[in-house]
Design a protein around this motif. Structure first.
Motif, PDB file in Angstrom:
ATOM      1  N   PHE A  60       4.040  -5.947 -45.101  1.00  0.00           N
ATOM      2  CA  PHE A  60       3.379  -5.751 -43.762  1.00  0.00           C
ATOM      3  C   PHE A  60       1.943  -5.697 -43.839  1.00  0.00           C
ATOM      4  CE2 PHE A  60       7.511  -4.079 -41.518  1.00  0.00           C
ATOM      5  CZ  PHE A  60       8.058  -5.411 -41.465  1.00  0.00           C
ATOM      6  N   ARG A  61       1.396  -4.923 -45.035  1.00  0.00           N
ATOM      7  CA  ARG A  61      -0.016  -4.693 -45.198  1.00  0.00           C
ATOM      8  C   ARG A  61      -0.558  -6.147 -45.358  1.00  0.00           C
ATOM      9  NH1 ARG A  61      -2.967  -5.077 -49.473  1.00  0.00           N
ATOM     10  NH2 ARG A  61      -1.315  -5.688 -50.683  1.00  0.00           N
ATOM     11  N   LEU A  62       0.100  -7.004 -46.164  1.00  0.00           N
ATOM     12  CA  LEU A  62      -0.671  -8.366 -46.169  1.00  0.00           C
ATOM     13  C   LEU A  62      -0.859  -8.952 -44.795  1.00  0.00           C
ATOM     14  CD1 LEU A  62       0.732  -9.823 -49.642  1.00  0.00           C
ATOM     15  CD2 LEU A  62      -1.435  -8.612 -49.127  1.00  0.00           C
ATOM     16  N   ILE A  63       0.239  -8.846 -44.056  1.00  0.00           N
ATOM     17  CA  ILE A  63       0.276  -9.545 -42.520  1.00  0.00           C
ATOM     18  C   ILE A  63      -0.884  -9.042 -41.804  1.00  0.00           C
ATOM     19  CG2 ILE A  63       1.656  -9.778 -40.755  1.00  0.00           C
ATOM     20  CD1 ILE A  63       2.523 -11.253 -43.058  1.00  0.00           C
ATOM     21  N   ARG A  64      -1.083  -7.489 -41.917  1.00  0.00           N
ATOM     22  CA  ARG A  64      -1.889  -6.746 -41.131  1.00  0.00           C
ATOM     23  C   ARG A  64      -3.331  -7.266 -41.640  1.00  0.00           C
ATOM     24  NH1 ARG A  64       1.392  -2.271 -41.621  1.00  0.00           N
ATOM     25  NH2 ARG A  64       0.255  -1.570 -43.608  1.00  0.00           N
ATOM     26  N   ASP A  65      -3.648  -7.375 -43.127  1.00  0.00           N
ATOM     27  CA  ASP A  65      -4.735  -8.066 -43.498  1.00  0.00           C
ATOM     28  C   ASP A  65      -5.191  -9.460 -42.906  1.00  0.00           C
ATOM     29  OD1 ASP A  65      -5.165  -5.535 -44.882  1.00  0.00           O
ATOM     30  OD2 ASP A  65      -4.451  -6.134 -46.844  1.00  0.00           O
ATOM     31  N   LEU A  66      -4.188 -10.013 -42.856  1.00  0.00           N
ATOM     32  CA  LEU A  66      -4.271 -11.490 -42.610  1.00  0.00           C
ATOM     33  C   LEU A  66      -4.903 -11.391 -40.837  1.00  0.00           C
ATOM     34  CD1 LEU A  66      -4.097 -14.655 -42.758  1.00  0.00           C
ATOM     35  CD2 LEU A  66      -1.636 -14.299 -42.531  1.00  0.00           C
ATOM     36  N   HIS A  67      -4.020 -10.454 -40.311  1.00  0.00           N
ATOM     37  CA  HIS A  67      -4.307 -10.570 -38.923  1.00  0.00           C
ATOM     38  C   HIS A  67      -5.747  -9.978 -38.492  1.00  0.00           C
ATOM     39  CE1 HIS A  67      -3.862  -8.379 -34.811  1.00  0.00           C
ATOM     40  NE2 HIS A  67      -3.734  -9.627 -34.216  1.00  0.00           N
ATOM     41  N   ARG A  68      -6.202  -9.088 -39.237  1.00  0.00           N
ATOM     42  CA  ARG A  68      -7.593  -8.555 -38.984  1.00  0.00           C
ATOM     43  C   ARG A  68      -8.579  -9.413 -39.603  1.00  0.00           C
ATOM     44  NH1 ARG A  68      -7.159  -4.989 -42.739  1.00  0.00           N
ATOM     45  NH2 ARG A  68      -6.231  -3.576 -41.429  1.00  0.00           N
ATOM     46  N   HIS A  69      -8.334 -10.351 -40.514  1.00  0.00           N
ATOM     47  CA  HIS A  69      -9.171 -11.610 -40.915  1.00  0.00           C
ATOM     48  C   HIS A  69      -9.530 -12.599 -39.743  1.00  0.00           C
ATOM     49  CE1 HIS A  69     -11.582 -14.129 -43.468  1.00  0.00           C
ATOM     50  NE2 HIS A  69     -10.849 -15.046 -43.116  1.00  0.00           N
ATOM     51  N   LEU A  70      -8.248 -12.915 -39.318  1.00  0.00           N
ATOM     52  CA  LEU A  70      -8.137 -13.755 -38.133  1.00  0.00           C
ATOM     53  C   LEU A  70      -8.945 -13.414 -36.965  1.00  0.00           C
ATOM     54  CD1 LEU A  70      -4.784 -15.420 -38.636  1.00  0.00           C
ATOM     55  CD2 LEU A  70      -6.768 -16.418 -39.456  1.00  0.00           C
ATOM     56  N   ARG A  71      -8.734 -12.206 -36.769  1.00  0.00           N
ATOM     57  CA  ARG A  71      -9.325 -11.563 -35.358  1.00  0.00           C
ATOM     58  C   ARG A  71     -11.028 -11.419 -35.786  1.00  0.00           C
ATOM     59  NH1 ARG A  71      -6.940  -5.798 -33.719  1.00  0.00           N
ATOM     60  NH2 ARG A  71      -7.606  -5.474 -35.923  1.00  0.00           N
ATOM     61  N   GLU A  72     -11.541 -10.844 -36.708  1.00  0.00           N
ATOM     62  CA  GLU A  72     -12.677 -10.949 -37.153  1.00  0.00           C
ATOM     63  C   GLU A  72     -13.386 -12.117 -37.083  1.00  0.00           C
ATOM     64  OE1 GLU A  72     -12.905  -8.868 -40.722  1.00  0.00           O
ATOM     65  OE2 GLU A  72     -12.338  -6.840 -40.232  1.00  0.00           O
ATOM     66  N   ARG A  73     -12.787 -13.181 -37.584  1.00  0.00           N
ATOM     67  CA  ARG A  73     -13.424 -14.705 -37.636  1.00  0.00           C
ATOM     68  C   ARG A  73     -13.526 -15.111 -36.134  1.00  0.00           C
ATOM     69  NH1 ARG A  73     -14.798 -17.657 -41.587  1.00  0.00           N
ATOM     70  NH2 ARG A  73     -14.081 -19.547 -40.375  1.00  0.00           N
ATOM     71  N   GLY A  74     -12.530 -14.715 -35.135  1.00  0.00           N
ATOM     72  CA  GLY A  74     -12.388 -14.933 -33.788  1.00  0.00           C
ATOM     73  C   GLY A  74     -11.682 -16.457 -33.802  1.00  0.00           C
ATOM     74  N   SER A  75     -10.917 -16.741 -34.878  1.00  0.00           N
ATOM     75  CA  SER A  75      -9.793 -17.595 -34.966  1.00  0.00           C
ATOM     76  C   SER A  75      -9.083 -18.060 -33.764  1.00  0.00           C
ATOM     77  CB  SER A  75      -9.025 -17.630 -36.259  1.00  0.00           C
ATOM     78  OG  SER A  75      -8.102 -18.718 -36.402  1.00  0.00           O
ATOM     79  N   THR A  76      -8.752 -19.312 -33.534  1.00  0.00           N
ATOM     80  CA  THR A  76      -7.850 -19.682 -32.442  1.00  0.00           C
ATOM     81  C   THR A  76      -6.446 -19.902 -33.062  1.00  0.00           C
ATOM     82  OG1 THR A  76      -8.532 -22.073 -33.231  1.00  0.00           O
ATOM     83  CG2 THR A  76      -9.428 -21.045 -31.185  1.00  0.00           C
ATOM     84  N   LEU A  77      -6.079 -19.381 -33.985  1.00  0.00           N
ATOM     85  CA  LEU A  77      -4.752 -19.504 -34.867  1.00  0.00           C
ATOM     86  C   LEU A  77      -4.215 -18.078 -34.883  1.00  0.00           C
ATOM     87  CD1 LEU A  77      -2.972 -21.059 -36.555  1.00  0.00           C
ATOM     88  CD2 LEU A  77      -4.078 -20.602 -38.502  1.00  0.00           C
ATOM     89  N   TYR A  78      -3.283 -18.087 -34.162  1.00  0.00           N
ATOM     90  CA  TYR A  78      -2.718 -16.436 -33.808  1.00  0.00           C
ATOM     91  C   TYR A  78      -1.400 -16.407 -34.932  1.00  0.00           C
ATOM     92  CZ  TYR A  78      -4.929 -17.076 -29.222  1.00  0.00           C
ATOM     93  OH  TYR A  78      -5.839 -17.450 -28.180  1.00  0.00           O
ATOM     94  N   LEU A  79      -1.306 -15.177 -34.987  1.00  0.00           N
ATOM     95  CA  LEU A  79      -0.543 -14.734 -36.021  1.00  0.00           C
ATOM     96  C   LEU A  79       0.939 -14.659 -35.599  1.00  0.00           C
ATOM     97  CD1 LEU A  79      -0.282 -12.947 -38.840  1.00  0.00           C
ATOM     98  CD2 LEU A  79       0.090 -11.002 -37.294  1.00  0.00           C
ATOM     99  N   HIS A  80       1.387 -14.676 -34.594  1.00  0.00           N
ATOM    100  CA  HIS A  80       2.720 -15.012 -34.253  1.00  0.00           C
ATOM    101  C   HIS A  80       3.253 -16.634 -34.395  1.00  0.00           C
ATOM    102  CE1 HIS A  80       0.887 -16.326 -30.152  1.00  0.00           C
ATOM    103  NE2 HIS A  80       1.663 -17.129 -30.196  1.00  0.00           N
ATOM    104  N   GLU A  81       1.834 -17.321 -34.079  1.00  0.00           N
ATOM    105  CA  GLU A  81       2.455 -18.799 -34.373  1.00  0.00           C
ATOM    106  C   GLU A  81       2.568 -18.814 -35.995  1.00  0.00           C
ATOM    107  OE1 GLU A  81      -1.170 -20.779 -33.212  1.00  0.00           O
ATOM    108  OE2 GLU A  81      -0.495 -20.690 -31.037  1.00  0.00           O
ATOM    109  N   LEU A  82       1.811 -18.283 -36.755  1.00  0.00           N
ATOM    110  CA  LEU A  82       2.129 -18.395 -38.161  1.00  0.00           C
ATOM    111  C   LEU A  82       3.398 -17.646 -38.707  1.00  0.00           C
ATOM    112  CD1 LEU A  82      -1.514 -17.209 -39.750  1.00  0.00           C
ATOM    113  CD2 LEU A  82      -0.496 -19.754 -39.690  1.00  0.00           C
ATOM    114  N   LEU A  83       4.184 -16.605 -38.133  1.00  0.00           N
ATOM    115  CA  LEU A  83       5.027 -16.077 -38.411  1.00  0.00           C
ATOM    116  C   LEU A  83       6.427 -16.743 -37.761  1.00  0.00           C
ATOM    117  CD1 LEU A  83       3.898 -12.351 -38.344  1.00  0.00           C
ATOM    118  CD2 LEU A  83       4.052 -13.923 -40.075  1.00  0.00           C
ATOM    119  N   GLU A  84       5.998 -17.937 -37.011  1.00  0.00           N
ATOM    120  CA  GLU A  84       7.216 -18.430 -36.447  1.00  0.00           C
ATOM    121  C   GLU A  84       8.572 -18.889 -37.616  1.00  0.00           C
ATOM    122  OE1 GLU A  84       8.317 -22.514 -33.925  1.00  0.00           O
ATOM    123  OE2 GLU A  84       6.233 -22.199 -34.382  1.00  0.00           O
ATOM    124  N   GLY A  85       9.551 -18.718 -37.408  1.00  0.00           N
ATOM    125  CA  GLY A  85      10.439 -18.779 -38.456  1.00  0.00           C
ATOM    126  C   GLY A  85      10.906 -17.472 -39.483  1.00  0.00           C
TER     127      GLY A  85
END
Length: 205
Positions: A60-85
């Motif tokens: 979960f720590r890596l998932i949180r770090d990934l989510h924080r990085h995507l949010r800081e970059r203002g990415s249009t890629l959402y975490l729930h899409e990456l975690l599909e499946g």
């Protein structure tokens, strides 16, 4: 307690060459840790996971770090899409399994007690209903007898007065009138007594 998840194919493809995470310029440390986690294959702890083959676990720590990085970059890629499946990984814990079994037994015992208590209450209510029904039947029977006695008494008073008045009146009209008067008086008296008796019975119900 769950602390990692089983990575789905979507996350694995996104981190691979040409994947969706490549334009996001992940920090070198974060990418290395994700690649290391996805590169390791862990055997399943239960029969269902072992049948599906080795699993790639991401904390979960890596998932949180990934989510924080995507949010800081203002990415249009959402975490729930990456975690599909992906699925939460629950390692087998003998103590937890034993505790759950104990809880299940306690719940089953409480449910059994609740059911038997309802059955007992229903039996008592059933007995009470039969008792009330018996009282009502006896009341109806007493009422029928009282009405029958009332009719017989009034009729007997009328007949006796009619027959006895022949020694006083020679004509039929006075005899009938006298019989009606006597029968009415007797009927009113009987009716008064019957009403008082019915009031007493109704007060006992």
């Amino acid at each position: 307690m769950a602390s990692s998840l089983v990575a789905g194919e979507r996350l694995i493809r996104a981190l691979g060459p040409g994947g969706e995470l490549e334009p996001e310029k992940l920090p070198r440390k974060l990418r290395a840790e994700l690649e290391a986690a996805l590169g390791k294959k862990h055997g399943g702890g239960d029969s269902s996971s072992s049948s599906s083959g080795p699993q790639r676990l991401v904390s979960f720590r890596l998932i949180r770090d990934l989510h924080r990085h995507l949010r800081e970059r203002g990415s249009t890629l959402y975490l729930h899409e990456l975690l599909e499946g992906s699925e939460i990984y629950l390692p087998e814990n003998p103590e937890l399994v034993a505790r759950l079994e104990k809880i299940k037994i306690q719940l089953a015992n409480e449910e059994y007690k609740r059911i038997t208590r309802n059955v007992t209450c229903q039996d008592s209510r059933h007995g009470g209903t039969l008792s009330d029904l018996g009282k009502q039947v006896r009341s109806v029977k007493a009422l029928v007898i009282a009405v029958f006695n009332f009719i017989v008494t009034v009729a007997a008073a009328f007949v006796c007065t009619y027959l006895g008045s022949q020694y006083i009146f020679t004509e039929m009209a006075p005899r009938v009138l006298a019989a009606l008067i006597v029968a009415s008086v007797v009927g009113l008296a009987e009716l008064f007594v019957m009403v008082r008796a019915m009031e007493g019975e109704l007060g006992e119900l």
